[in-house]
Each structure stands twice: as C-alpha cells, then as structure tokens.
Design a protein around this motif. Sequence first.
Motif, PDB file in Angstrom:
ATOM      1  N   ARG A 212       0.828  -1.216   0.000  1.00  0.00           N
ATOM      2  CA  ARG A 212       0.000   0.000   0.000  1.00  0.00           C
ATOM      3  C   ARG A 212       0.860   1.263   0.000  1.00  0.00           C
ATOM      4  N   GLU A 213       2.117   1.080   0.410  1.00  0.00           N
ATOM      5  CA  GLU A 213       2.964   2.266   0.551  1.00  0.00           C
ATOM      6  C   GLU A 213       3.645   2.634  -0.766  1.00  0.00           C
ATOM      7  N   ASP A 214       3.648   3.920  -1.072  1.00  0.00           N
ATOM      8  CA  ASP A 214       4.274   4.396  -2.308  1.00  0.00           C
ATOM      9  C   ASP A 214       5.750   4.026  -2.318  1.00  0.00           C
ATOM     10  N   GLY A 215       6.225   3.672  -3.476  1.00  0.00           N
ATOM     11  CA  GLY A 215       7.666   3.480  -3.616  1.00  0.00           C
ATOM     12  C   GLY A 215       8.215   2.209  -3.009  1.00  0.00           C
ATOM     13  N   PHE A 216       7.313   1.282  -2.594  1.00  0.00           N
ATOM     14  CA  PHE A 216       7.818   0.056  -1.959  1.00  0.00           C
ATOM     15  C   PHE A 216       8.704  -0.730  -2.927  1.00  0.00           C
ATOM     16  N   ALA A 217       8.322  -0.732  -4.209  1.00  0.00           N
ATOM     17  CA  ALA A 217       9.063  -1.557  -5.173  1.00  0.00           C
ATOM     18  C   ALA A 217      10.476  -0.997  -5.371  1.00  0.00           C
ATOM     19  N   GLU A 218      10.577   0.324  -5.531  1.00  0.00           N
ATOM     20  CA  GLU A 218      11.882   0.955  -5.745  1.00  0.00           C
ATOM     21  C   GLU A 218      12.781   0.750  -4.535  1.00  0.00           C
ATOM     22  N   GLN A 219      12.180   0.934  -3.328  1.00  0.00           N
ATOM     23  CA  GLN A 219      12.988   0.759  -2.117  1.00  0.00           C
ATOM     24  C   GLN A 219      13.466  -0.683  -1.957  1.00  0.00           C
ATOM     25  N   ALA A 220      12.559  -1.637  -2.206  1.00  0.00           N
ATOM     26  CA  ALA A 220      12.941  -3.043  -2.047  1.00  0.00           C
ATOM     27  C   ALA A 220      14.000  -3.412  -3.087  1.00  0.00           C
ATOM     28  N   CYS A 221      13.813  -2.945  -4.310  1.00  0.00           N
ATOM     29  CA  CYS A 221      14.795  -3.247  -5.363  1.00  0.00           C
ATOM     30  C   CYS A 221      16.159  -2.661  -5.003  1.00  0.00           C
ATOM     31  N   GLY A 222      16.139  -1.501  -4.348  1.00  0.00           N
ATOM     32  CA  GLY A 222      17.383  -0.853  -3.975  1.00  0.00           C
ATOM     33  C   GLY A 222      18.234  -1.669  -3.016  1.00  0.00           C
ATOM     34  N   ARG A 223      17.605  -2.613  -2.344  1.00  0.00           N
ATOM     35  CA  ARG A 223      18.339  -3.414  -1.353  1.00  0.00           C
ATOM     36  C   ARG A 223      18.801  -4.758  -1.903  1.00  0.00           C
ATOM     37  N   THR A 224      18.546  -5.022  -3.177  1.00  0.00           N
ATOM     38  CA  THR A 224      18.992  -6.296  -3.758  1.00  0.00           C
ATOM     39  C   THR A 224      20.480  -6.216  -4.097  1.00  0.00           C
ATOM     40  N   ALA A 225      21.060  -7.378  -4.392  1.00  0.00           N
ATOM     41  CA  ALA A 225      22.514  -7.478  -4.577  1.00  0.00           C
ATOM     42  C   ALA A 225      23.037  -6.497  -5.625  1.00  0.00           C
ATOM     43  N   VAL A 226      22.308  -6.381  -6.740  1.00  0.00           N
ATOM     44  CA  VAL A 226      22.777  -5.473  -7.777  1.00  0.00           C
ATOM     45  C   VAL A 226      21.999  -4.160  -7.755  1.00  0.00           C
ATOM     46  N   ALA A 227      21.173  -4.008  -6.702  1.00  0.00           N
ATOM     47  CA  ALA A 227      20.360  -2.806  -6.517  1.00  0.00           C
ATOM     48  C   ALA A 227      19.495  -2.495  -7.732  1.00  0.00           C
ATOM     49  N   ALA A 228      19.113  -3.545  -8.437  1.00  0.00           N
ATOM     50  CA  ALA A 228      18.322  -3.308  -9.641  1.00  0.00           C
ATOM     51  C   ALA A 228      17.100  -4.196  -9.716  1.00  0.00           C
ATOM     52  N   GLY A 229      16.848  -4.937  -8.669  1.00  0.00           N
ATOM     53  CA  GLY A 229      15.653  -5.767  -8.678  1.00  0.00           C
ATOM     54  C   GLY A 229      15.935  -7.217  -8.335  1.00  0.00           C
ATOM     55  N   PHE A 230      14.860  -7.995  -8.333  1.00  0.00           N
ATOM     56  CA  PHE A 230      14.918  -9.392  -7.893  1.00  0.00           C
ATOM     57  C   PHE A 230      15.106 -10.332  -9.086  1.00  0.00           C
ATOM     58  N   SER A 231      15.993 -11.304  -8.910  1.00  0.00           N
ATOM     59  CA  SER A 231      16.265 -12.254  -9.991  1.00  0.00           C
ATOM     60  C   SER A 231      15.130 -13.254 -10.156  1.00  0.00           C
ATOM     61  N   CYS A 232      14.453 -13.572  -9.042  1.00  0.00           N
ATOM     62  CA  CYS A 232      13.319 -14.495  -9.087  1.00  0.00           C
ATOM     63  C   CYS A 232      12.143 -13.849  -8.383  1.00  0.00           C
ATOM     64  N   VAL A 233      11.011 -13.804  -9.066  1.00  0.00           N
ATOM     65  CA  VAL A 233       9.821 -13.184  -8.488  1.00  0.00           C
ATOM     66  C   VAL A 233       8.665 -14.172  -8.595  1.00  0.00           C
ATOM     67  N   PHE A 234       7.955 -14.363  -7.468  1.00  0.00           N
ATOM     68  CA  PHE A 234       6.812 -15.262  -7.468  1.00  0.00           C
ATOM     69  C   PHE A 234       5.564 -14.486  -7.084  1.00  0.00           C
ATOM     70  N   ASP A 235       4.535 -14.616  -7.919  1.00  0.00           N
ATOM     71  CA  ASP A 235       3.234 -14.074  -7.551  1.00  0.00           C
ATOM     72  C   ASP A 235       2.424 -15.217  -6.963  1.00  0.00           C
ATOM     73  N   ALA A 236       2.021 -15.089  -5.707  1.00  0.00           N
ATOM     74  CA  ALA A 236       1.270 -16.163  -5.048  1.00  0.00           C
ATOM     75  C   ALA A 236      -0.154 -15.730  -4.773  1.00  0.00           C
ATOM     76  N   SER A 237      -0.649 -14.782  -5.572  1.00  0.00           N
ATOM     77  CA  SER A 237      -1.978 -14.264  -5.313  1.00  0.00           C
ATOM     78  C   SER A 237      -2.842 -14.244  -6.578  1.00  0.00           C
ATOM     79  N   GLY A 238      -2.251 -13.839  -7.700  1.00  0.00           N
ATOM     80  CA  GLY A 238      -2.979 -13.899  -8.962  1.00  0.00           C
ATOM     81  C   GLY A 238      -3.960 -12.764  -9.177  1.00  0.00           C
ATOM     82  N   CYS A 239      -3.763 -11.650  -8.511  1.00  0.00           N
ATOM     83  CA  CYS A 239      -4.643 -10.517  -8.800  1.00  0.00           C
ATOM     84  C   CYS A 239      -3.850  -9.418  -9.513  1.00  0.00           C
ATOM     85  N   GLU A 240      -4.584  -8.488 -10.073  1.00  0.00           N
ATOM     86  CA  GLU A 240      -3.967  -7.458 -10.909  1.00  0.00           C
ATOM     87  C   GLU A 240      -2.850  -6.716 -10.171  1.00  0.00           C
ATOM     88  N   ALA A 241      -3.125  -6.352  -8.919  1.00  0.00           N
ATOM     89  CA  ALA A 241      -2.141  -5.561  -8.167  1.00  0.00           C
ATOM     90  C   ALA A 241      -0.864  -6.357  -7.927  1.00  0.00           C
TER      91      ALA A 241
END
Length: 352
Positions: A212-241
């Motif tokens: 729900r919080e703005d910028g969660f994706a950018e902040q989380a990506c910033g903490r990955t090893a290459v600071a550019a995002g996640f190498s493996c992503v799993f959607d366990a919900s199946g909704c648009e969001a």
Amino acid sequence: MKAAVLFGDCDIRCADIPEPETRPGTVKVRVGACGICGSDVPRVLRGGAHFYPIVLGHEFAGDVVEVGAGVEGVAVGDRVSCAPLLPCRVCADCQRGNFSLCRHYGFIGSREQGGMAEYVVMPAANAVRCGRDVPCETAALFEPATVALHGILLNGPVEGLDVAVVGCGTIGIFAIQWARILGARRIAAFDLSKERMDFAMRMGADEAWNTREDGFAEQACGRTAVAAGFSCVFDASGCEATINAAFRLAANRARVCIIGTPTREVAFSMSAWELLNRKEFRLTGSWMSYSAPFPGREWSMVADYATSGRFVFDDHLVFKRFPLEEADRAFDLFRDPSQVRGKVMLLCGGEA
Ligand SMILES: [Zn+2]
Ligand SMILES: [Zn+2]
C-alpha cells in the motif's frame, strides 16, 4: 460412515453414507483432517460442483486402515497425505511426465469422492507416506506446500539469488520457506496486511514490504545485490495488483512465475507491459504440483522435509477448525472471504 455431503447448491450437510470399499490397487484411509481449498468454495456456494451428491475435499491426510490386492509400498498403519490428481497417463503431456497439464484427468474431491468423510478409498499411487509423528492436520497441508514448490522448481534455481514473493497467503508463506530451504540469498515478502507481513517474517522472509505504501518496489529493489531488482519473483496471489507489483520488482532478465490463479479480470497498463519488454524478463505460469515419477518430487520433498521438521507448518496457518457435522458453518465463513485468515480445517474423526 459420516461424511460432509454436498447435495446441491449451498446444501452441504453431514450425512450417513455407505463406507467406500477397497478395490485392487487402492487403499482405504481413515481421514484425520481435511482442509477447505479456495477451489472448494465455488463448488459449494456458487453451484460449481461436477455432480451431486458429492463428498468434496482434496487436501486431506489420515491413516491407512486397509490395502487392496496388489498394493506395494503402502501398508496398514501408514500415515499418508493425498495427492489428489488422477492423470490419464496416456496423453502426450502425461507421457512426458507433465501430469499437471493432463486434460483428461480425474481429481479426488471434485470429480471423485473426496476426503471430507471418515473414510476415503484412493489409488495407492496417490497416497504419499510421511512420518507417523506428522500430525494429520499438517499432512493435510501438503498439497498447498507442493503447489508452491512446483512453481519454484519450474522457475529454476533460486540459490544465491534475491527472491521476491508477492502475496503472503498460505501459498506465499510456503514459497518463502522453499526459497529459504533451496538457498536463496535474500527473500523479500510483499503484502498489504500487516498481520501477513509479520507472519512472513516469522516463516523465513528477510524483509517484508507493504504494497500500500508508495515506492515500496523501488525501495525493495534498492536493497537487492545489484540494486536493480529481484532475480526471481513469485506471484502467489494472482490478482492485478500483485502481478503488476511482480513486474516492477523484476530485475533485468529476471524469472517471474505466476503461481496464483486469478479470480477476477486482470488488465495490464501499457507501462506495466512495457516492463516485460524493457527488462527482458521471462514470465512463466505454474499449475498444480506434479512431475515424474508420479506424483513427483514436489510430494516426496514435502513429505521428507515435514517429517524431519525442516519445513515448518506453523499453527498460525490454520485459521479455524470444525467437526464434519459443522461443515456448513465452515463454508459459511467464505461468504465474506476477507474474514478467512488462514486454512479452515475439517476434523473428520481420525487422529487429527
Ligand atoms: Zn486445493
Ligand atoms: Zn493425461
């Protein structure tokens, strides 16, 4: 025997029905516990059953009380969980070992009588043995645990990589645990409920983000090893969001796997879809939980890891328990799905 019988739309009642008989190649199981799956809900509340009367239930476990002629590898007294798919075994997909993709399949608990009963008879090949000390309630959760593992195995190695799990319901929690067991470097969980975020942390996530919080994706990506995002992503919900969040979290050339099944329309904005182009990530889906030899390593791994205690079935996974006599009350809970926070279990008479 007692069983929760679905007689018609919205008409599920505990009834006395004849005990099923063991046939060659099958085993009879005294059921301890049977979970209600999201897929059972429309079968009961929205007229979605294949036929009436039917005994539903495909997430169950119990003890073998009788084995039919010719059965090897399963014995009276074994604690078993049910692998509910009955693949045709002759189509091209089955021949390749892709049993989840079979289109001529039977299914215990939706196309065949299931486990919301004191006893059930099923092919010995569908009985997955686990340790006697594994509670039936735990073994009844094997199926969702295999669904999470199937997605992870299909998507490829997670070892040493940054993993994102979007949606922390039962499947998401299990995906987090498998990613941990299979050696992920760092696991980030994403949800909009504080309660589920906390649970994800308890079950092995390294960090939890509120979508729900703005910028969660950018902040989380910033903490990955290459600071550019996640190498493996799993959607366990199946909704648009959640699918859109998964696209934002993916690193360049990432592997994104959709495990969740949509229950409403999903639309993509042009910019969300463009992420797929720009990042050249690989997008895959995942369906059920089977591989060769049947039912597959998804099931043997869950049984092994549950027996040794390395895979944790926290009590928090179970939201409420009902005896078979109150199956109608158990399904009534789902009239407002937001009220259901975890697995609803039916206790079927055997040792739970
Ligand atoms: Zn299910
Ligand atoms: Zn087939």
